[in-house]
Write an enzyme that holds these catalytic residues in place. Structure first.
Site, PDB file in Angstrom:
ATOM      1  N   HIS A 105      -1.179   1.330   2.035  1.00 21.45           N
ATOM      2  CA  HIS A 105      -1.944   0.133   2.368  1.00 21.45           C
ATOM      3  C   HIS A 105      -3.148   0.512   3.231  1.00 21.45           C
ATOM      4  CE1 HIS A 105       1.582  -1.871   0.857  1.00 21.45           C
ATOM      5  NE2 HIS A 105       2.323  -1.338   1.808  1.00 21.45           N
ATOM      6  N   GLU A 122       3.343  -2.117   8.558  1.00 27.96           N
ATOM      7  CA  GLU A 122       4.642  -2.737   8.278  1.00 27.96           C
ATOM      8  C   GLU A 122       5.785  -1.894   8.838  1.00 27.96           C
ATOM      9  OE1 GLU A 122       4.972  -3.057   4.031  1.00 27.96           O
ATOM     10  OE2 GLU A 122       4.791  -0.908   3.707  1.00 27.96           O
ATOM     11  N   HIS A 180       4.092   5.890   0.751  1.00 27.06           N
ATOM     12  CA  HIS A 180       5.509   5.558   0.889  1.00 27.06           C
ATOM     13  C   HIS A 180       6.058   4.940  -0.391  1.00 27.06           C
ATOM     14  CE1 HIS A 180       3.333   1.869   2.112  1.00 27.06           C
ATOM     15  NE2 HIS A 180       4.337   1.230   1.526  1.00 27.06           N
ATOM     16  N   ARG A 200      -1.478   1.223  -5.365  1.00 28.14           N
ATOM     17  CA  ARG A 200      -0.413   1.918  -6.089  1.00 28.14           C
ATOM     18  C   ARG A 200      -1.001   3.218  -6.653  1.00 28.14           C
ATOM     19  NH1 ARG A 200       0.454  -1.801  -9.845  1.00 28.14           N
ATOM     20  NH2 ARG A 200       1.802  -3.038  -8.509  1.00 28.14           N
TER      21      ARG A 200
END
Length: 321
Positions: A105, A122, A180, A200
């Site tokens: 991200h 996150e 991740h 992605r």
């Protein structure tokens, strides 16, 4: 007439994913029929994906409407001053029947320029993990743009990445730019900035029923990736009936409460609280009222609410900003 505020729960926003399964129903009591439900968005103000109140005086209203009407009462004065009428966090449960795509991200700066969005810092709390389950978090060793691209093009990216075995109770903090992926056989509680921006980079060469792969974001990712190794796993020692810190970052603060009996939560700040029940069940007492919750429930406690009492046997994530 003065509005009476109370703990808020919301209808889950359920998302089918190619990698999803059925544990959100069997393990977290979510109302799903699909065999590939991957996500339950518990509290969201992502555009077009805004949570709707499930019960009480505000039933049927969405969270953005409530914040528009009562910003200081819901968010708290300091959070309203910082974010305006924007709920700053997004809460999810995820069920990975298969490996998720390898992704990352962008940070606040890139996300603002490219997408007019927050970035996406996150954290993950592992609620359940099958035997031999693992996560992918960052690089094994410091890498570079050139090395990364070479391995990506040769379909050898995984050899550069850090695969971490996981068990129930493990906590990971994922700063923006960290490559991740959640591995197969894991149920996770995810707390993040309000953002749905994901780059992605590899999807295990999966295709849909029509032979099409999912969109990749190779170019966008290049200057968003952190090519250095990261220390994402958070060690902690939880104490029964105490709030133990898991993550304390500029975007959110998350504690864990191993509730066994009762705990009085005394608020020392003017901010909302969110409780995610990852195991067990509990009762919340406030203003001579009792509210009951179970595994998989997520509760928003508006900033205006005073202290409250918790009773039961449960594992709770307590989140604020």
């Amino acid at each position: 007439m003065t509005q009476t505020f109370y703990p808020l729960t919301f209808y889950p926003l359920l998302k089918e994913r190619i990698w999803g399964g059925t544990k959100l129903k069997t393990y977290l009591n979510k109302p799903i029929d699909s065999q590939i439900t991957g996500e339950s968005w518990e509290i969201s103000t992502v555009p077009e994906e805004v949570s709707v109140v499930k019960e009480g005086a505000f039933e049927g209203k969405n969270l953005s409407e409530l914040i528009d009407l009562y910003p200081e009462e819901i968010l708290g004065k300091t959070i309203y001053a910082r974010f305006g009428k924007q709920f700053p966090l997004l809460f999810k449960y995820l069920d990975a029947r298969e490996d998720l795509s390898i992704q990352l991200h962008p940070n606040d700066q890139l996300a603002k320029i490219r997408h007019n969005s927050f970035g996406k810092t996150e954290m993950w709390y592992v609620m359940q993990a099958d035997e031999n389950a693992r996560l992918i978090v960052g690089f094994k060793e410091d890498s570079s743009r050139e090395e990364y691209l070479q391995h990506l093009e040769n379909k050898k990216l995984i050899s550069l990445l850090n695969e971490v075995p996981v068990k129930k109770g493990d906590v990971f903090f994922l700063e923006t730019g960290t490559i991740h992926a959640i591995g197969a056989g894991i149920v996770i509680a995810e707390i993040q900035q309000t953002s749905d921006i994901t780059y992605r980079i590899y999807d295990w060469d999966r295709v849909d029923a029509h032979g099409n792969g999912r969109e990749l974001h190779t170019e966008l990712a290049l200057d968003a990736i952190n090519y250095k190794t990261t220390s994402s796993k958070k060690e902690y020692k939880a104490i029964e009936n105490k709030s133990t810190s898991l993550v304390d970052c500029p975007y959110f603060k998350t504690n864990i409460i191993l509730l066994n009996g009762e705990v009085l939560i005394e608020k020392s700040d003017d901010a909302f609280r969110v409780l995610m029940c990852t195991e067990g069940s509990f009762e919340l007492f406030f203003n001579d009222s009792k509210y009951e919750y179970q595994t998989g429930d997520t509760v928003l406690l508006p900033a205006i609410l005073p202290s409250f009492l918790l009773k039961g046997t449960a594992t709770l994530l307590e989140v604020t900003v």
